[in-house]
Motif scaffolding. Structure first.
Motif, PDB file in Angstrom:
ATOM      1  N   TYR A   1       0.830  -1.200   0.000  1.00 15.77           N
ATOM      2  CA  TYR A   1       0.000   0.000   0.000  1.00 15.77           C
ATOM      3  C   TYR A   1       0.867   1.253   0.000  1.00 15.77           C
ATOM      4  O   TYR A   1       0.662   2.173  -0.792  1.00 15.77           O
ATOM      5  CB  TYR A   1      -0.931  -0.017   1.213  1.00 15.77           C
ATOM      6  N   VAL A   2       1.865   1.281   0.872  1.00 13.36           N
ATOM      7  CA  VAL A   2       2.758   2.445   0.962  1.00 13.36           C
ATOM      8  C   VAL A   2       3.572   2.583  -0.326  1.00 13.36           C
ATOM      9  O   VAL A   2       3.714   3.678  -0.877  1.00 13.36           O
ATOM     10  CB  VAL A   2       3.687   2.329   2.194  1.00 13.36           C
TER      11      VAL A   2
ATOM     12  N   ASN B   1       2.889   1.730  -3.293  1.00  7.08           N
ATOM     13  CA  ASN B   1       2.088   2.135  -4.448  1.00  7.08           C
ATOM     14  C   ASN B   1       1.374   3.472  -4.268  1.00  7.08           C
ATOM     15  O   ASN B   1       0.674   3.919  -5.165  1.00  7.08           O
ATOM     16  CB  ASN B   1       1.072   1.044  -4.778  1.00  7.08           C
ATOM     17  N   ASP B   2       1.586   4.119  -3.132  1.00  8.34           N
ATOM     18  CA  ASP B   2       0.967   5.420  -2.863  1.00  8.34           C
ATOM     19  C   ASP B   2       1.688   6.509  -3.668  1.00  8.34           C
ATOM     20  O   ASP B   2       2.902   6.637  -3.599  1.00  8.34           O
ATOM     21  CB  ASP B   2       1.032   5.726  -1.368  1.00  8.34           C
ATOM     22  N   LYS B   3       0.932   7.277  -4.421  1.00  6.73           N
ATOM     23  CA  LYS B   3       1.520   8.332  -5.238  1.00  6.73           C
ATOM     24  C   LYS B   3       2.287   9.357  -4.410  1.00  6.73           C
ATOM     25  O   LYS B   3       3.303   9.886  -4.840  1.00  6.73           O
ATOM     26  CB  LYS B   3       0.434   9.018  -6.055  1.00  6.73           C
ATOM     27  N   ASN B   4       1.800   9.657  -3.208  1.00  9.15           N
ATOM     28  CA  ASN B   4       2.498  10.612  -2.345  1.00  9.15           C
ATOM     29  C   ASN B   4       3.828  10.048  -1.869  1.00  9.15           C
ATOM     30  O   ASN B   4       4.806  10.779  -1.702  1.00  9.15           O
ATOM     31  CB  ASN B   4       1.638  11.005  -1.151  1.00  9.15           C
ATOM     32  N   TYR B   5       3.904   8.752  -1.632  1.00  6.86           N
ATOM     33  CA  TYR B   5       5.156   8.115  -1.237  1.00  6.86           C
ATOM     34  C   TYR B   5       6.167   8.226  -2.367  1.00  6.86           C
ATOM     35  O   TYR B   5       7.324   8.517  -2.142  1.00  6.86           O
ATOM     36  CB  TYR B   5       4.924   6.647  -0.884  1.00  6.86           C
TER      37      TYR B   5
END
Length: 62
Positions: free
Chosen positions: A51-52, A54-58
């Protein structure tokens, strides 16, 4: 009762390659685990990692 995630693709590889992430999650959630008397399985941490990752903000922070 809800059942947790019991499998994760290539759990052995994840445990080897993401040992630091697993340790940080375990340390971060140690109070929650103690309070509720549960343990977050590595398989669940694997999904947290996905999840982390694939997070755009990450992706912007890396």
């Amino acid at each position: 009762m809800n059942r947790g995630i019991e499998s994760y693709q290539d759990i052995g590889g994840f445990q080897t390659e993401q040992k630091n992430f697993i340790e940080r999650v375990k340390r971060s959630f140690s109070d929650v685990e103690a309070f509720y008397g549960v343990q977050i399985p590595v398989e669940e941490i694997g999904y947290m990692f996905d999840y982390v990752k694939n997070d755009k903000n990450y992706q912007k922070c890396v």
